[in-house]
Each structure stands twice: as structure tokens, then as C-alpha cells.
Design an enzyme around this catalytic site. Structure first.
Site, PDB file in Angstrom:
ATOM      1  N   CYS A   4       0.850  -1.192   0.000  1.00  0.00           N
ATOM      2  CA  CYS A   4       0.000   0.000   0.000  1.00  0.00           C
ATOM      3  C   CYS A   4       0.889   1.246   0.000  1.00  0.00           C
ATOM      4  CB  CYS A   4      -0.910  -0.008   1.228  1.00  0.00           C
ATOM      5  SG  CYS A   4      -1.806   1.542   1.449  1.00  0.00           S
ATOM      6  N   HIS A  99      -8.303   8.155   2.138  1.00  0.00           N
ATOM      7  CA  HIS A  99      -7.667   9.477   2.129  1.00  0.00           C
ATOM      8  C   HIS A  99      -8.734  10.501   1.791  1.00  0.00           C
ATOM      9  CE1 HIS A  99      -7.376   7.656  -1.848  1.00  0.00           C
ATOM     10  NE2 HIS A  99      -7.465   8.875  -2.356  1.00  0.00           N
TER      11      HIS A  99
HETATM   12  P1  5GP Z   1      -7.958   8.986  -5.476  1.00  0.00           P
HETATM   13  O1  5GP Z   1      -8.014   8.987  -6.970  1.00  0.00           O
HETATM   14  O2  5GP Z   1      -7.708   7.576  -4.945  1.00  0.00           O
HETATM   15  O3  5GP Z   1      -9.082   9.659  -4.802  1.00  0.00           O
HETATM   16  O4  5GP Z   1      -6.712   9.872  -5.084  1.00  0.00           O
HETATM   17  C1  5GP Z   1      -5.408   9.420  -5.043  1.00  0.00           C
HETATM   18  C2  5GP Z   1      -4.544  10.656  -4.978  1.00  0.00           C
HETATM   19  O5  5GP Z   1      -3.266  10.282  -4.529  1.00  0.00           O
HETATM   20  C3  5GP Z   1      -4.359  11.345  -6.333  1.00  0.00           C
HETATM   21  O6  5GP Z   1      -4.783  12.698  -6.222  1.00  0.00           O
HETATM   22  C4  5GP Z   1      -2.871  11.217  -6.606  1.00  0.00           C
HETATM   23  O7  5GP Z   1      -2.340  12.361  -7.219  1.00  0.00           O
HETATM   24  C5  5GP Z   1      -2.299  11.018  -5.220  1.00  0.00           C
HETATM   25  N1  5GP Z   1      -1.107  10.204  -5.194  1.00  0.00           N
HETATM   26  C6  5GP Z   1      -0.914   8.996  -5.801  1.00  0.00           C
HETATM   27  N2  5GP Z   1       0.311   8.521  -5.511  1.00  0.00           N
HETATM   28  C7  5GP Z   1       0.908   9.436  -4.717  1.00  0.00           C
HETATM   29  C8  5GP Z   1       2.193   9.503  -4.098  1.00  0.00           C
HETATM   30  O8  5GP Z   1       3.038   8.620  -4.217  1.00  0.00           O
HETATM   31  N3  5GP Z   1       2.459  10.628  -3.354  1.00  0.00           N
HETATM   32  C9  5GP Z   1       1.538  11.627  -3.175  1.00  0.00           C
HETATM   33  N4  5GP Z   1       1.895  12.661  -2.439  1.00  0.00           N
HETATM   34  N5  5GP Z   1       0.314  11.588  -3.749  1.00  0.00           N
HETATM   35  C10 5GP Z   1       0.012  10.512  -4.511  1.00  0.00           C
HETATM   36 ZN    ZN Z   2      -2.463   1.483   3.586  1.00  0.00          ZN
END
Ligand code: 5GP
Ligand code: ZN
Length: 113
Positions: A4, A99
């Protein structure tokens, strides 16, 4: 849990810009910002999504929101902000560790979807 990416970020195994941390959560800068300020609240305990967290650990969710509410000024969100959490395919969730997106620092689009 081992693969993860957010657990790894919380553990410091993957670099990130942390703007806040306490025993319950970290707040980091999103890698791909979609607003002037784009942060992510990462509860430290691994739950796959908001449904799992709310069903199993509502107190943790409450503590995260309470702590966030006390941080808005120092995060530059005096003018307001938007919180979003995506779940599942329809929500376009891409990382399966709960998140909460924090968007702000500018006037956001009125349309959310
Ligand atoms: P979701 O699409 O799951 O709601 O959001 C995932 C978020 O995590 C995205 O906005 C993406 O830019 C961010 N994200 C993905 N991988 C990483 C990472 O390794 N570091 C950081 N800081 N953000 C990440
Ligand atoms: Zn996790």
C-alpha cells in the site's frame, strides 16, 4: 498492507511532503495537485475506503476531522476549502487506503461532478 503506497508514505518509506502529523493521521501534499492547495488527509491505520473507516473506527474519523478543523488557518485555507473522498469505481478511487482530499487556496469550480 505491504504494497500500500499510502502505508509506505506514512511509514516514511516513500518520500512525501508532510505538512502535519499526529498519532492518528498525516497530511501530505498531493503529487498531482488539482487546485492551488491540494492536500491529502491520510489516517494512519489502514482502511481501504471511507465506508470501512466509518463502519469500523468512527472515532478515528472524528479525531481526524477535529484535528483538521484546528489547522485550516496554518494550511492557508482561511477563505474556505473543499473536502472530497472518492470510493470505489464510480468514485474513481485510485489508491485503496482511505484518504480525504483537501482542495483550496483559490475559488473552486461550482460544479463538483
Ligand atoms: P484517489 O483517486 O484515490 O481519490 O486519489 C489518489 C490521490 O493520490 C491522487 O490525487 C494522486 O495524485 C495522489 N497520489 C498517488 N500517488 C501518490 C504519491 O506517491 N504521493 C503523493 N503525495 N500523492 C500521490
Ligand atoms: Zn495502507
Amino acid at each position: 498492507m505491504n504494497d500500500c503506497i499510502f502505508c509506505k508514505i506514512i511509514a516514511g518509506e516513500i518520500p512525501s511532503t508532510k505538512v502535519f502529523e499526529n498519532e492518528d493521521m498525516a497530511i501530505i501534499k498531493d503529487l498531482n495537485p488539482q487546485a492551488k492547495i491540494h492536500l491529502l488527509i491520510l489516517p494512519k491505520k489502514h482502511y481501504a475506503n471511507i465506508g470501512e473507516l466509518a463502519a469500523n473506527d468512527a472515532d478515528l474519523l472524528k479525531r481526524c476531522f477535529s484535528a483538521f478543523a484546528g489547522l485550516t488557518d496554518e494550511l492557508g485555507l482561511q477563505n474556505g476549502y473543499r473536502l472530497i473522498t472518492n470510493k470505489g469505481d464510480d468514485g474513481c478511487q485510485s489508491v485503496n487506503h482511505i484518504h480525504i482530499h483537501i482542495l483550496g487556496g483559490e475559488k473552486l469550480a461550482e460544479k463538483m461532478g
